[in-house]
Enzyme design. Structure first.
Site, PDB file in Angstrom:
ATOM      1  N   GLU A  98       0.861  -1.177   0.000  1.00  0.00           N
ATOM      2  CA  GLU A  98       0.000   0.000   0.000  1.00  0.00           C
ATOM      3  C   GLU A  98       0.905   1.237   0.000  1.00  0.00           C
ATOM      4  OE1 GLU A  98      -3.431  -0.160   2.814  1.00  0.00           O
ATOM      5  OE2 GLU A  98      -2.459  -2.017   3.450  1.00  0.00           O
ATOM      6  N   ARG A 325       5.503 -13.418   9.358  1.00  0.00           N
ATOM      7  CA  ARG A 325       6.158 -12.143   9.072  1.00  0.00           C
ATOM      8  C   ARG A 325       7.375 -11.947   9.982  1.00  0.00           C
ATOM      9  NH1 ARG A 325       4.405  -7.940  12.574  1.00  0.00           N
ATOM     10  NH2 ARG A 325       2.721  -8.575  13.970  1.00  0.00           N
ATOM     11  N   LYS A 335       3.384   2.186  10.987  1.00  0.00           N
ATOM     12  CA  LYS A 335       3.419   3.488  10.337  1.00  0.00           C
ATOM     13  C   LYS A 335       2.946   4.588  11.275  1.00  0.00           C
ATOM     14  CE  LYS A 335       2.507   1.228   5.925  1.00  0.00           C
ATOM     15  NZ  LYS A 335       1.475   0.905   4.927  1.00  0.00           N
TER      16      LYS A 335
END
Length: 584
Positions: A98, A325, A335
Site C-alpha cells: 500500500e 512475518r 506506520k
C-alpha cells in the site's frame, strides 16, 4: 539534513566495530589478566612408522568465511513445499504494498520471498501498488517503494496499480450483485459491528443485516447511486453476501466498496466509490495470472474469502499461501508510531539511521546484500519471527566481514609525539583492507613522528587490567614494525584533558639487519599518521547510533512507547579521524 553519503557509512562501520574485531585483525589476543607461563606440552607417542623429513609449512592467510547459500530458503522448507503444491506452469508472483508509508525491515522479507521465489523458479514478479485508498496515498511513497525494491536488487517484471483495474473491478461488483452475491448496506458502523457479534465477535449472537435480502435490482440501483454521489462516506457500503454464521470473521459479509470523498492521484475525480482490499486483492491477483500469492499469516483467515470471491464471479483462482512475518523487537515498525516519532521530532526524518525503515537502513550504511542475507539466514516458515536488534546487527557484521574493506578510525584522537624520530620521518606502512581475505588487496598509510591514537587507548595511570598505552608501557601500532613506549604526557590546565602524549619508538639498534628479534607487545592499537603532504588524517564527523529505545518492548513502557526513548541513542564525535585508505 546531514550529508549521509559522507558520514553514515563510517558511523555504521564504527557502530559495528568492536575491540574483538581489532584484536582479530592483528591476531594477537588481549587478556584481562597477565599471561601465565604455559606448561610444556606432553611428549607425543612414538609413531609406528618412521616419520618423513619435516618440512616447514608456509603460513596460509586466513580464508574468508564461506557465505550462506543465498538461495537456501527456496531450496528447502516452507517455500519448497509451496512450490511442490503447484510445480507446473510458469511461476508468477507479486509484491503488493500500500503506498501510504515507507517500507521497513519487515517488508524486506516479503520482497525477498516474492521476487526471490519467482527468480529462483525462472518466473516473473510484479510490483503492484494497492492504491485503493486515496485518503492515505502520496506520490513520495510510490517513488520510495520502487526505489527500495530496486535497491534490494530486484527488477519488477512490470509495475502495476490496482487502480488500473477500477473499471473491471466495478463491472465484477455489478456481476456479483446480479448473482445475488452482494448487497448495498446503509447500516452504521456500530450496527455492522453488532451484526458481527460485537467487539471481536464475542459480545453477542451474529445476525444478518436487514438489507441482506433486498432484491438484487434494488441493490444494483443503490450501488449505482453510490457511484453517482448520492451517499456520503460511511452512509452506504456494498457488502459481499458470504456466511455470517461461519466461524471465520473473514466471511462475515465483508465490505466490497465504500464511498470516499477524495480525488485519486491517478484517476482524478472519476470515482466516488473505491474497492476495499478484500475485494481488490484476489481479483487483481487473478487478472495478473498470479500462480503463487504469497502473503503473511495475518491473511490466513482471508484465504477463505479470497477463494470465495474468485469462485463467486467465476474468475481464475490463484493459490494463496501464508508465511510468518518478520518483526524486530526493541523498536517500533508501525506506520502510525513511526509518524509520531517523526512529527514529534524524536528523530530527524523517516530516514533517520536509528529507525528500521529501509531508507533509514540504507542511510545508515547497511548494504542491501546484508539485509537479504539476514532474511535468508532466518529461513521461512509459518511462525512469526521475532528477532532482537542485536541478532540483526550480528548478521550485518558477518556480511561486512566478508564484503567491506576495513579502515582505522579514531573517534576522539589525541596526538602522540615520538620524540626519537626526526621531524621529517615518513615511512610507508602496508595495511591489508581485510585481515582475513587477501583478495581485498592492500594500501599504504604514512607512519610519521606524530601519530594520533584514540583517547580511550591511553591512561594517565596504569593498572594491571589495562593493556594499552600508559606511562612506561609499550603497545604496538597496528602493522607498524616496532612498538612505542609512552614517556610523558601534557594536559590542559583548565579542563584536565590530555592534549599530547610523548613516546619513543622501540626500534632495536640493529633493526636494519634482517631477522633482528624484539619483544612483541601484548596489544596493538589503531592509529593515524600526521602527514599533510599525504592528506593524512582525513577528518570527519562520526555518529554512533545506539538503540532508539531502552527496552526490548517499547510498547510495554508506562505511558507508551515514547516514554521508552533512549536519550543516548546518538553520540556525535565532531573531530574524528580516518586513515587515508578512505580515499582508495
Amino acid at each position: 539534513m546531514e550529508d549521509s553519503s559522507k558520514i553514515d557509512p563510517i558511523a555504521l562501520a564504527e557502530r559495528l566495530k568492536t575491540s574483538e574485531d581489532l584484536r582479530n585483525a592483528q591476531q594477537i589476543p588481549e587478556k584481562s589478566t597477565p599471561a601465565k607461563a604455559s606448561k610444556p606440552p606432553k611428549a607425543p607417542k612414538p609413531a609406528k612408522q618412521p616419520k618423513p623429513l619435516h618440512v616447514k609449512k608456509e603460513k596460509v592467510p586466513n580464508a574468508p568465511a564461506v557465505p550462506v547459500d543465498p538461495q537456501s530458503m527456496f531450496k528447502e522448507g516452507f517455500l519448497k513445499s509451496v512450490f511442490n503444491e503447484k510445480p507446473s506452469g510458469k511461476v508468477v508472483t507479486r509484491f503488493p504494498p500500500e503506498p501510504n508509508g515507507y517500507l521497513h525491515i519487515g517488508h524486506s522479507k516479503a520482497i525477498a520471498i516474492n521476487f526471490g521465489f519467482a527468480r529462483y523458479h525462472d518466473g516473473i514478479c510484479y510490483l503492484r501498488f494497492d492504491d485503493t485508498n486515496p485518503e492515505a496515498e502520496e506520490e513520495k511513497y510510490f517513488t520510495a517503494i520502487e526505489n527500495m525494491v530496486q535497491w534490494l536488487g530486484f527488477t519488477p517484471y512490470k509495475i502495476t496499480y490496482s487502480s488500473d483495474n477500477f473499471d473491471r473491478l466495478y463491472e465484477l461488483a455489478e456481476t456479483l450483485i446480479q448473482r445475488d452475491g452482494a448487497y448495498v448496506c446503509t447500516c452504521t458502523d456500530t450496527e455492522i459491528k453488532d451484526q458481527r457479534g460485537g467487539e471481536r465477535g464475542t459480545a453477542g449472537p451474529r445476525y444478518a443485516c436487514p438489507h441482506r435480502n433486498r432484491p438484487t435490482s434494488e441493490s444494483l440501483t443503490e450501488f449505482r447511486a453510490m457511484r453517482d454521489g448520492k451517499y456520503k462516506p460511511k452512509e452506504a457500503f456494498l457488502r459481499m453476501k458470504q456466511d455470517i454464521i461461519d466461524g471465520n470473521p473473514q466471511m462475515w459479509d465483508l465490505a466490497a466498496y465504500r464511498v470516499l470523498d477524495k480525488e485519486h492521484h491517478r484517476t482524478g475525480d472519476k470515482w466516488r466509490i473505491y474497492p476495499t482490499y478484500d475485494f481488490t486483492h484476489c481479483l487483481c491477483d487473478s487478472f495478473e495470472d498470479i500462480s503463487h500469492s504469497l502473503c503473511t499469516t495475518e491473511f490466513t483467515l482471508s484465504r477463505v474469502s479470497y477463494e470465495w470471491l474468485c469462485d463467486a464471479v467465476s474468475v481464475y483462482k490463484p493459490m494463496q499461501r501464508e508465511y510468518g512475518r518478520l518483526n524486530l523487537t526493541g523498536t517500533v515498525l508501525s506506520k502510525r508510531k513511526l509518524l509520531q516519532l517523526v512529527t514529534g521530532n524524536h528523530v530527524r526524518s523517516w530516514d533517520d539511521p536509528r529507525l528500521y525503515t529501509l531508507i533509514a537502513l540504507r542511510r545508515r550504511g547497511i548494504p542491501p546484500g546484508a539485509i537479504l542475507a539476514f532474511v535468508n539466514e532466518l529461513g521461512v516458515s509459518t511462525a512469526l519471527t521475532n528477532i532482537q536488534i542485536v541478532r540483526f546487527e550480528q548478521s550485518v557484521r558477518r556480511y561486512l566481514e566478508q564484503t567491506v574493506p576495513r579502515l582505522m578510525l579514531l573517534l576522539d584522537p589525541v596526538p602522540v609525539i615520538i620524540d626519537n624520530l626526526p621531524s621529517d620521518h615518513i615511512e610507508d606502512i602496508d595495511l591489508p583492507f581485510s585481515p582475513k581475505d587477501p583478495t581485498f588487496g592492500t594500501h599504504t598509510v604514512p607512519f610519521t613522528k606524530t601519530v594520533f591514537i584514540d583517547r580511550s587507548d591511553f591512561r594517565e595511570v596504569d593498572s594491571k587490567d589495562f593493556f594499552r598505552l600508559a606511562p612506561g608501557k609499550s603497545v604496538g601500532l597496528l602493522k607498524v614494525p616496532f612498538p612505542i613506549t609512552a614517556t610523558s604526557f601534557e594536559k590542559d590546565e583548565a579542563s584536565g584533558a590530555v592534549t599530547a602524549i610523548h613516546a619513543t619508538y622501540e626500534k632495536p639498534p640493529a633493526a636494519a639487519e634482517e631477522g633482528t628479534a624484539f619483544k612483541k607487545p601484548k596489544t596493538y592499537i589503531q592509529w593515524v599518521g600526521s602527514s599533510p603532504e599525504r592528506n593524512s588524517p582525513v577528518k570527519a564527523e562520526v555518529r554512533i547510533f545506539n538503540p532508539l529505545f531502552k527496552s526490548e518492548n517499547p510498547d510495554a513502557a508506562e505511558g507508551g512507547f515514547l516514554n521508552d526513548i533512549n536519550p543516548d541513542s546518538e553520540e556525535v564525535y565532531p573531530n574524528a579521524m580516518i586513515e587515508v585508505g578512505l580515499e582508495e
